[in-house]
Design a protein around this motif. Structure first.
Motif, PDB file in Angstrom:
ATOM      1  N   ARG A  82       0.790  -1.330   0.166  1.00 55.35           N
ATOM      2  CA  ARG A  82       0.107   0.014  -0.142  1.00 55.35           C
ATOM      3  C   ARG A  82       0.858   1.180  -0.033  1.00 55.35           C
ATOM      4  NH1 ARG A  82      -4.922  -0.923   4.163  1.00 55.35           N
ATOM      5  NH2 ARG A  82      -3.262  -0.852   5.692  1.00 55.35           N
ATOM      6  N   ALA A  83       0.517   2.267  -0.735  1.00 53.67           N
ATOM      7  CA  ALA A  83       1.501   3.191  -1.111  1.00 53.67           C
ATOM      8  C   ALA A  83       1.369   4.333   0.281  1.00 53.67           C
ATOM      9  CB  ALA A  83       0.857   4.089  -1.962  1.00 53.67           C
ATOM     10  N   PRO A  84       2.701   4.990   0.559  1.00 55.30           N
ATOM     11  CA  PRO A  84       2.675   5.786   1.680  1.00 55.30           C
ATOM     12  C   PRO A  84       1.518   6.869   1.516  1.00 55.30           C
ATOM     13  CG  PRO A  84       4.966   5.285   0.836  1.00 55.30           C
ATOM     14  CD  PRO A  84       3.685   4.607  -0.075  1.00 55.30           C
ATOM     15  N   SER A 118      -6.280   2.726   8.298  1.00 58.87           N
ATOM     16  CA  SER A 118      -7.072   1.671   7.311  1.00 58.87           C
ATOM     17  C   SER A 118      -6.786   1.875   5.768  1.00 58.87           C
ATOM     18  CB  SER A 118      -8.519   2.171   7.635  1.00 58.87           C
ATOM     19  OG  SER A 118      -8.715   3.533   7.249  1.00 58.87           O
ATOM     20  N   THR A 119      -5.889   2.551   5.360  1.00 58.31           N
ATOM     21  CA  THR A 119      -5.704   2.614   4.075  1.00 58.31           C
ATOM     22  C   THR A 119      -4.394   2.396   3.744  1.00 58.31           C
ATOM     23  OG1 THR A 119      -5.704   4.921   3.848  1.00 58.31           O
ATOM     24  CG2 THR A 119      -7.880   3.715   3.409  1.00 58.31           C
ATOM     25  N   THR A 120      -3.517   2.349   4.800  1.00 59.36           N
ATOM     26  CA  THR A 120      -1.897   2.577   4.482  1.00 59.36           C
ATOM     27  C   THR A 120      -1.131   1.845   5.539  1.00 59.36           C
ATOM     28  OG1 THR A 120      -0.116   4.134   3.774  1.00 59.36           O
ATOM     29  CG2 THR A 120      -1.431   4.786   5.569  1.00 59.36           C
ATOM     30  N   ASP A 121       0.045   1.710   5.231  1.00 58.86           N
ATOM     31  CA  ASP A 121       0.993   0.831   6.317  1.00 58.86           C
ATOM     32  C   ASP A 121       2.279   2.087   6.657  1.00 58.86           C
ATOM     33  OD1 ASP A 121      -0.523  -1.336   6.322  1.00 58.86           O
ATOM     34  OD2 ASP A 121       0.747  -2.282   4.551  1.00 58.86           O
ATOM     35  N   THR A 122       2.318   3.075   5.703  1.00 60.68           N
ATOM     36  CA  THR A 122       3.401   4.044   6.149  1.00 60.68           C
ATOM     37  C   THR A 122       2.682   5.444   6.004  1.00 60.68           C
ATOM     38  OG1 THR A 122       4.892   2.562   5.039  1.00 60.68           O
ATOM     39  CG2 THR A 122       5.443   5.026   5.211  1.00 60.68           C
ATOM     40  N   ILE A 123       2.991   6.008   7.129  1.00 60.15           N
ATOM     41  CA  ILE A 123       2.468   7.565   6.985  1.00 60.15           C
ATOM     42  C   ILE A 123       3.673   8.563   7.282  1.00 60.15           C
ATOM     43  CG2 ILE A 123       0.839   9.459   8.306  1.00 60.15           C
ATOM     44  CD1 ILE A 123      -0.949   7.073   8.944  1.00 60.15           C
ATOM     45  N   ARG A 124       3.653   9.625   6.540  1.00 64.94           N
ATOM     46  CA  ARG A 124       4.811  10.508   6.385  1.00 64.94           C
ATOM     47  C   ARG A 124       4.263  11.910   6.846  1.00 64.94           C
ATOM     48  NH1 ARG A 124       6.948   8.480   0.653  1.00 64.94           N
ATOM     49  NH2 ARG A 124       8.217   6.874   1.381  1.00 64.94           N
ATOM     50  N   GLY A 175      -2.595  -6.815  14.302  1.00 59.16           N
ATOM     51  CA  GLY A 175      -1.300  -7.529  13.871  1.00 59.16           C
ATOM     52  C   GLY A 175      -0.858  -6.611  12.538  1.00 59.16           C
ATOM     53  N   GLN A 176      -1.202  -5.583  12.326  1.00 60.60           N
ATOM     54  CA  GLN A 176      -1.006  -4.682  11.117  1.00 60.60           C
ATOM     55  C   GLN A 176       0.366  -3.942  11.581  1.00 60.60           C
ATOM     56  OE1 GLN A 176      -3.774  -1.959   9.448  1.00 60.60           O
ATOM     57  NE2 GLN A 176      -2.246  -0.604   8.560  1.00 60.60           N
ATOM     58  N   LYS A 177       1.421  -3.784  10.649  1.00 59.89           N
ATOM     59  CA  LYS A 177       2.597  -3.106  10.929  1.00 59.89           C
ATOM     60  C   LYS A 177       2.396  -1.995  10.291  1.00 59.89           C
ATOM     61  CE  LYS A 177       5.121  -7.624  10.388  1.00 59.89           C
ATOM     62  NZ  LYS A 177       3.777  -8.444  10.190  1.00 59.89           N
TER      63      LYS A 177
END
Length: 132
Positions: A31-33, A47-53, A70-72
């Motif tokens: 999933r895109a940052p 809910s829509t990503t695994d990386t937030i900047r 369990g989501q990273k």
């Protein structure tokens, strides 16, 4: 008519290669940052990503929401040109015995990464990497 069994003869030719098995299930899609705009109070929705900047424009309080158990989750925090911005983490962030707090870089334009795993109602800190 008696049959006499002697030594074994040479091996015959190798047969054609058999079919391969079915293709396994696909892995989870990457999933895109997501880049969010700094605010003094941020709610990070996983809910829509695994990386937030986020580039810190001042001190901020961060609340996490929306991750699956369990989501990273990876937060990339970049200091603005002034640097020395502080983050306060709300109660859902939990520390273990090897990482007992999060200390950010103070130099301007440096990025720190904080890795979290959602477990139950908590976001457990599993990694901190500074100064990129």
């Amino acid at each position: 008519f008696p049959v006499t069994i002697g030594g074994q003869g040479p091996a015959g030719p190798t047969g054609p290669k058999g079919d391969t098995g079915d293709t396994g299930p696909a892995g989870a899609p990457v999933r895109a940052p997501v880049t969010v705009t700094w605010a003094s109070n941020l709610t990070l929705d996983w809910s829509t990503t695994d990386t937030i900047r986020v580039t810190l424009g001042g001190n901020t309080t961060i609340t996490n929401t929306g991750a699956l158990d369990g989501q990273k989750c990876m937060i990339e925090l970049t200091q603005d040109t002034s640097g020395s911005r502080l983050v306060t983490w709300t109660a859902e962030v939990r520390y273990g015995t090897s990482i007992t707090n999060i200390t950010l870089s103070t130099v301007g334009n440096r990025t720190d990464r904080v890795g979290l795993i959602r477990r139950g109602s908590n976001y457990e800190v599993v990694a901190v990497s500074n100064g990129f």
